[in-house]
Design an enzyme around this catalytic site. Structure first.
Site, PDB file in Angstrom:
ATOM      1  N   ARG A 110      -3.086  14.999   4.490  1.00  0.00           N
ATOM      2  CA  ARG A 110      -3.013  14.605   3.076  1.00  0.00           C
ATOM      3  C   ARG A 110      -3.674  15.643   2.182  1.00  0.00           C
ATOM      4  O   ARG A 110      -4.795  16.073   2.432  1.00  0.00           O
ATOM      5  CB  ARG A 110      -3.682  13.238   2.873  1.00  0.00           C
ATOM      6  CG  ARG A 110      -3.574  12.744   1.436  1.00  0.00           C
ATOM      7  CD  ARG A 110      -3.809  11.254   1.321  1.00  0.00           C
ATOM      8  NE  ARG A 110      -5.222  10.888   1.381  1.00  0.00           N
ATOM      9  CZ  ARG A 110      -5.676   9.664   1.124  1.00  0.00           C
ATOM     10  NH1 ARG A 110      -4.831   8.686   0.807  1.00  0.00           N
ATOM     11  NH2 ARG A 110      -6.954   9.401   1.200  1.00  0.00           N
ATOM     12  N   GLY A 113      -1.865  13.184  -1.906  1.00  0.00           N
ATOM     13  CA  GLY A 113      -1.486  11.793  -1.667  1.00  0.00           C
ATOM     14  C   GLY A 113      -0.361  11.242  -2.540  1.00  0.00           C
ATOM     15  O   GLY A 113      -0.210  10.034  -2.659  1.00  0.00           O
ATOM     16  N   GLY A 180      -1.179  17.163  -5.409  1.00  0.00           N
ATOM     17  CA  GLY A 180      -1.853  18.092  -4.515  1.00  0.00           C
ATOM     18  C   GLY A 180      -1.015  19.348  -4.268  1.00  0.00           C
ATOM     19  O   GLY A 180       0.209  19.281  -4.164  1.00  0.00           O
ATOM     20  N   HIS A 184       2.986  19.567  -2.615  1.00  0.00           N
ATOM     21  CA  HIS A 184       3.874  20.046  -3.684  1.00  0.00           C
ATOM     22  C   HIS A 184       4.500  21.399  -3.334  1.00  0.00           C
ATOM     23  O   HIS A 184       5.719  21.553  -3.386  1.00  0.00           O
ATOM     24  CB  HIS A 184       3.057  20.157  -4.970  1.00  0.00           C
ATOM     25  CG  HIS A 184       3.870  20.386  -6.214  1.00  0.00           C
ATOM     26  ND1 HIS A 184       4.746  19.455  -6.713  1.00  0.00           N
ATOM     27  CD2 HIS A 184       3.936  21.447  -7.062  1.00  0.00           C
ATOM     28  CE1 HIS A 184       5.313  19.920  -7.833  1.00  0.00           C
ATOM     29  NE2 HIS A 184       4.835  21.129  -8.051  1.00  0.00           N
ATOM     30  N   TYR A 474      10.741  14.061  -3.591  1.00  0.00           N
ATOM     31  CA  TYR A 474      10.961  12.679  -4.038  1.00  0.00           C
ATOM     32  C   TYR A 474      11.334  11.862  -2.810  1.00  0.00           C
ATOM     33  O   TYR A 474      12.385  11.234  -2.733  1.00  0.00           O
ATOM     34  CB  TYR A 474      12.072  12.605  -5.087  1.00  0.00           C
ATOM     35  CG  TYR A 474      11.764  13.308  -6.399  1.00  0.00           C
ATOM     36  CD1 TYR A 474      10.457  13.609  -6.760  1.00  0.00           C
ATOM     37  CD2 TYR A 474      12.782  13.649  -7.280  1.00  0.00           C
ATOM     38  CE1 TYR A 474      10.175  14.243  -7.958  1.00  0.00           C
ATOM     39  CE2 TYR A 474      12.512  14.280  -8.490  1.00  0.00           C
ATOM     40  CZ  TYR A 474      11.210  14.582  -8.819  1.00  0.00           C
ATOM     41  OH  TYR A 474      10.942  15.195 -10.014  1.00  0.00           O
TER      42      TYR A 474
HETATM   43  C1  LIG Z   1       3.266  10.738 -10.544  1.00  0.00           C
HETATM   44  C2  LIG Z   1       4.033  11.800  -9.818  1.00  0.00           C
HETATM   45  C3  LIG Z   1       4.600  12.848 -10.538  1.00  0.00           C
HETATM   46  C4  LIG Z   1       5.317  13.848  -9.887  1.00  0.00           C
HETATM   47  N1  LIG Z   1       5.837  14.887 -10.623  1.00  0.00           N
HETATM   48  C5  LIG Z   1       6.491  15.885  -9.980  1.00  0.00           C
HETATM   49  C6  LIG Z   1       6.994  17.020 -10.688  1.00  0.00           C
HETATM   50  O1  LIG Z   1       6.842  17.138 -11.906  1.00  0.00           O
HETATM   51  N2  LIG Z   1       7.645  17.984  -9.988  1.00  0.00           N
HETATM   52  C7  LIG Z   1       7.817  17.901  -8.643  1.00  0.00           C
HETATM   53  O2  LIG Z   1       8.399  18.832  -8.057  1.00  0.00           O
HETATM   54  N3  LIG Z   1       7.339  16.855  -7.945  1.00  0.00           N
HETATM   55  C8  LIG Z   1       6.687  15.856  -8.576  1.00  0.00           C
HETATM   56  N4  LIG Z   1       6.186  14.805  -7.848  1.00  0.00           N
HETATM   57  C9  LIG Z   1       6.390  14.779  -6.396  1.00  0.00           C
HETATM   58  C10 LIG Z   1       5.339  15.609  -5.665  1.00  0.00           C
HETATM   59  O3  LIG Z   1       5.642  16.976  -5.808  1.00  0.00           O
HETATM   60  C11 LIG Z   1       5.347  15.260  -4.174  1.00  0.00           C
HETATM   61  O4  LIG Z   1       5.012  13.914  -4.006  1.00  0.00           O
HETATM   62  C12 LIG Z   1       4.382  16.146  -3.383  1.00  0.00           C
HETATM   63  O5  LIG Z   1       4.772  16.169  -2.027  1.00  0.00           O
HETATM   64  C13 LIG Z   1       2.971  15.667  -3.515  1.00  0.00           C
HETATM   65  O6  LIG Z   1       2.061  16.498  -2.866  1.00  0.00           O
HETATM   66  P1  LIG Z   1       0.625  15.887  -2.498  1.00  0.00           P
HETATM   67  O7  LIG Z   1      -0.138  16.917  -1.786  1.00  0.00           O
HETATM   68  O8  LIG Z   1       0.041  15.257  -3.708  1.00  0.00           O
HETATM   69  O9  LIG Z   1       1.066  14.684  -1.547  1.00  0.00           O
HETATM   70  P2  LIG Z   1       0.680  14.241  -0.064  1.00  0.00           P
HETATM   71  O10 LIG Z   1       1.068  12.798  -0.026  1.00  0.00           O
HETATM   72  O11 LIG Z   1      -0.721  14.585   0.259  1.00  0.00           O
HETATM   73  O12 LIG Z   1       1.646  15.093   0.837  1.00  0.00           O
HETATM   74  C14 LIG Z   1       3.050  15.005   0.763  1.00  0.00           C
HETATM   75  C15 LIG Z   1       3.651  15.433   2.111  1.00  0.00           C
HETATM   76  O13 LIG Z   1       3.242  16.765   2.426  1.00  0.00           O
HETATM   77  C16 LIG Z   1       2.453  16.790   3.632  1.00  0.00           C
HETATM   78  N5  LIG Z   1       1.310  17.668   3.385  1.00  0.00           N
HETATM   79  C17 LIG Z   1       0.415  17.549   2.381  1.00  0.00           C
HETATM   80  N6  LIG Z   1      -0.478  18.541   2.446  1.00  0.00           N
HETATM   81  C18 LIG Z   1      -0.156  19.301   3.520  1.00  0.00           C
HETATM   82  C19 LIG Z   1      -0.726  20.467   4.092  1.00  0.00           C
HETATM   83  N7  LIG Z   1      -1.805  21.033   3.569  1.00  0.00           N
HETATM   84  N8  LIG Z   1      -0.161  20.977   5.214  1.00  0.00           N
HETATM   85  C20 LIG Z   1       0.937  20.393   5.746  1.00  0.00           C
HETATM   86  N9  LIG Z   1       1.530  19.288   5.233  1.00  0.00           N
HETATM   87  C21 LIG Z   1       0.985  18.745   4.114  1.00  0.00           C
HETATM   88  C22 LIG Z   1       2.010  15.356   3.830  1.00  0.00           C
HETATM   89  O14 LIG Z   1       1.728  15.096   5.178  1.00  0.00           O
HETATM   90  C23 LIG Z   1       3.191  14.587   3.286  1.00  0.00           C
HETATM   91  O15 LIG Z   1       4.221  14.555   4.240  1.00  0.00           O
HETATM   92  C24 LIG Z   1       5.471  13.793  -8.488  1.00  0.00           C
HETATM   93  C25 LIG Z   1       4.899  12.740  -7.775  1.00  0.00           C
HETATM   94  C26 LIG Z   1       4.193  11.737  -8.426  1.00  0.00           C
HETATM   95  C27 LIG Z   1       3.600  10.592  -7.648  1.00  0.00           C
END
Ligand SMILES: Cc1cc2nc3c(=O)[nH]c(=O)nc-3n(C[C@H](O)[C@H](O)[C@H](O)COP(=O)(O)OP(=O)(O)OC[C@H]3O[C@@H](n4cnc5c(N)ncnc54)[C@H](O)[C@@H]3O)c2cc1C
Ligand SMILES: *[C@@H]1O[C@H](CO)[C@@H](O)[C@H](O)[C@H]1NC(C)=O
Ligand SMILES: *[C@@H]1O[C@H](CO)[C@@H](O)[C@H](O)[C@H]1NC(C)=O
Ligand SMILES: *[C@@H]1O[C@H](CO)[C@@H](O)[C@H](O)[C@H]1NC(C)=O
Ligand SMILES: *[C@@H]1O[C@H](CO)[C@@H](O)[C@H](O)[C@H]1NC(C)=O
Ligand SMILES: *[C@@H]1O[C@H](CO)[C@@H](O)[C@H](O)[C@H]1NC(C)=O
Ligand SMILES: *[C@@H]1O[C@H](CO)[C@@H](O)[C@H](O)[C@H]1NC(C)=O
Ligand SMILES: *[C@@H]1O[C@H](CO)[C@@H](O)[C@H](O)[C@H]1NC(C)=O
Ligand SMILES: *[C@@H]1O[C@H](CO)[C@@H](O)[C@H](O)[C@H]1NC(C)=O
Length: 528
Positions: A110, A113, A180, A184, A474
């Protein structure tokens, strides 16, 4: 700055669903993990406190919930991890991988998240979370205009750090400050300047990953195939990506923002019809997306109408933008007074749902509350017909709190080859759609999810086909879920939608770097 901003807040507060069976808690494996981790720290180290949290640790729940960005997964019926590891350094990650394998615990990684289906913190088998929030350093090198960013940093922290060093540099990534870096970047990542500069993943030039054997690799030592895969193929199939080297982009010192709102009674549908073909052809410096919601309307049967909010960001001055808008969208009736000039970082605040004159420190806040939601995505290659749109408006007003975000493609996105990185949605895409339903009470979740699926079925004739495309970031488990032995061929059901022709290469990379499928989840890539 006095632009009304109510609709945009929605963009950064959207949520989701899925069904997980509950897990048994393997306490034997949990003890084994702790022993293994301990001895990995040198044996004489007497504490793992602050690094490993068990279900009985007083901060277990706080840490688990802190990065749950979809309240659908905050309920007690959702399976919880046996352990949470919050590494302070790379050794802690290496140990977490080794010890989870030895103890037969699955690993979820994570960063921020935001996974729409909670895959970074929910599993239906005994598991641990490696939560990277302590690994969030950002080192900017202004000389070569690059930065090393650790995966646990947020987009807000990155934008803040860039703005602290330069008024004319930026980075093309998503709008919401709490997203994150790890998820992303590894899933693509787009935002309001992507028609000019491409995806976040298009601007990654090096990375650091810990593979299944615990080996720390960079671009040179991991090789171009793995480096290709982690820029859009999703990180969670390949290893723990700990840091990314990015190329900053140069932004003008002045950018311009505007907002126009219409509903079904004052021409919204007609303008939207035109938007479908005009917005993707606008100059790359101009981003004009449409956000659709519903609101009450005294003049409509059933009291509800569709509200169309068009928000523009122009990489340049109001003086230059005005004639462009008067020519392309005279219907908006925009005057100079409707255009607000600001710095790029102020536009970041504005698009993240803050007001442009708020202190930049709000970008660093991770303490936010998130709704419960379900989201799906589509891509449009031919404009939706007027009949199609009429039916869509009728469906939208049936749902309590629907949001559709329609993002025009074109610009540099059409020029980057489909195979450059795993993210395949390039030339030929008019716009992408993210549609969501959000709700307060999780008891009603099934009703809202049902509506989402009805809408998805309804749109089938109007959207991209063979495959019907979807955006990995998404995440949507309706598209398909891996079983314990799902093969690469079976996984094509969802894999082609996210990756099209790139799915095969992802399967081959997976076979090379993780043949035993150690890194897996409901939608990880099976070895091919
Ligand atoms: C409110 C909101 C707004 C959003 N707006 C946008 C937007 O403007 N543009 C866009 O493109 N997307 C957008 N998203 C989607 C977002 O890009 C994805 O949900 C993204 O995967 C989130 O990354 P995270 O690290 O926060 O999530 P996490 O839930 O931590 O991770 C997402 C996935 O990636 C994996 N992962 C995370 N970190 C790592 C790592 N270091 N190494 C290997 N695997 C990893 C996780 O296991 C999981 O499968 C939005 C999402 C939300 C909830
Ligand atoms: C145990 O931890 C304490 C506090 O961190 C430290 O002072 C002490 O040296 C440690 N003992 C051993 C044997 O490592
Ligand atoms: C996991 O452990 C098993 C045996 O305990 C070993 O054979 C296997 O190689 C390990 N896998 C990884 C990825 O380390
Ligand atoms: C901003 O930059 C200054 C120096 O350029 C540095 O001292 C300060 O720590 C930075 N602030 C943050 C929050 O990064
Ligand atoms: C909805 O319609 C009813 C009757 O049609 C009317 O009494 C009521 O005021 C309307 N509500 C809103 C919010 O417009
Ligand atoms: C533009 O500004 C004028 C004058 O302030 C105002 O009447 C009009 O509603 C604005 N138009 C838009 C689209 O905001
Ligand atoms: C987070 O915000 C809530 C409500 O705004 C507040 O009660 C809580 O103390 C905050 N938590 C932290 C850790 O700042
Ligand atoms: C999955 O494959 C393994 C090894 O081939 C086999 O033992 C197991 O029964 C399979 N599980 C399912 C659910 O098919
Ligand atoms: C991991 O280690 C094993 C055993 O040494 C080796 O065969 C394999 O190639 C390694 N895998 C990777 C991805 O380096």
């Amino acid at each position: 700055m006095t632009i009304p901003n109510s609709n945009l807040v929605l963009l950064c507060a959207i949520i989701f669903i899925s069904v997980f069976s509950s897990s048994s808690s393997g306490s034997a494996s949990h003890e084994g993990f702790l022993e293994c981790f301990h001895s990995g720290l040198g044996g004489n180290t007497n504490t793992t406190s602050g690094i490993v949290f068990t279900k009985t640790s007083s901060s277990y729940e706080t840490i688990l919930d802190a990065s749950i960005r979809n309240s659908r997964f905050l309920t007690t019926s959702v399976p919880k991890p046996n352990l949470i590891v919050t590494p302070h350094n790379l050794l802690h990650i290496q140990l977490a991988l080794r010890c989870s394998n030895q103890s037969n615990l699955q690993v979820r990684i994570r960063s921020g998240g935001h996974d729409y289906e909670g895959l970074s913190y929910v599993s239906n088998v005994p598991f641990i979370i490696i939560d990277l929030f302590n690994l969030r350093s950002i080192n900017i090198n202004m000389e070569d205009e690059t930065a090393w960013v650790q995966s646990g940093a947020t987009l807000g922290e990155l934008y803040y750090a860039i703005a602290n060093r330069s008024k004319v540099h930026g980075f093309p990534a998503g709008s919401c400050a709490t997203i994150g870096i790890g998820g992303h970047f590894s899933g693509g990542g787009f935002g309001a300047i992507f028609r000019k500069y491409g995806l976040a993943a298009d601007n990654v030039i090096d990375a650091q990953i810990i593979n299944v054997n615990g080996t720390i690799l960079n671009r040179r030592t991991m090789g171009e195939n793995l480096f290709w895969a982690i820029r859009g193929g999703g990180g969670s199939s390949f290893g723990v990506i700990t840091a990314w080297k990015i190329k900053l982009v140069r932004v003008p010192s002045t950018v311009t923002i505007f907002d126009v709102s219409r509903n079904l009674d004052d021409g919204g549908s007609e303008i939207f019809t035109k938007w479908q073909t005009v917005a993707p052809k606008l100059p790359a410096e101009l981003f004009l997306h449409a956000v659709l919601g519903v609101s009450d309307s005294a003049s409509r049967v059933g009291n509800r109408t569709v509200v169309f909010s068009f928000t523009g960001l122009y990489l340049g001055t109001a003086e230059k933008l005005l004639p462009l808008m008067q020519k392309s969208f005279a219907e908006f009736g925009l005057q100079r007074s409707n255009l607000t000039e600001m710095s790029w970082i102020q536009s970041v605040l504005y698009l993240a749902g803050f007001s442009g004159d708020q202190s930049l420190e709000v970008l660093l806040n991770r303490n936010i509350t998130s709704p419960s939601f379900k989201t799906k995505s589509d891509y449009i290659t031919e404009p939706i017909s007027s009949t199609g749109l009429e039916g869509l408006w009728k469906l939208l007003v049936l749902e309590e709190s629907p949001t559709m975000i329609l993002t025009p493609y074109g610009g540099i996105m059409s020029e980057i080859p489909e195979s450059a990185i795993p993210f395949p949605h390039r030339e030929g895409m008019l716009y992408g759609i993210q549609y969501s339903a959000s709700w307060d009470s999780n008891e009603d979740a099934a009703k809202h999810i049902k509506w989402m699926r009805t809408l998805y079925d309804y749109l089938a004739p109007y959207v991209s086909k063979l495959p019907r495309r979807a955006y990995l970031n998404y995440r949507d488990l309706d598209l398909g879920v891996n079983g314990p032995n799902t093969s690469y061929v079976e996984a094509q059901s969802w894999g082609l939608k996210y990756f099209n022709q790139n799915f095969k290469r992802l399967g081959k990379v997976k076979a090379r770097v993780d043949p035993g499928n150690f890194f897996r989840n409901e939608q990880s890539i099976p070895p091919f």
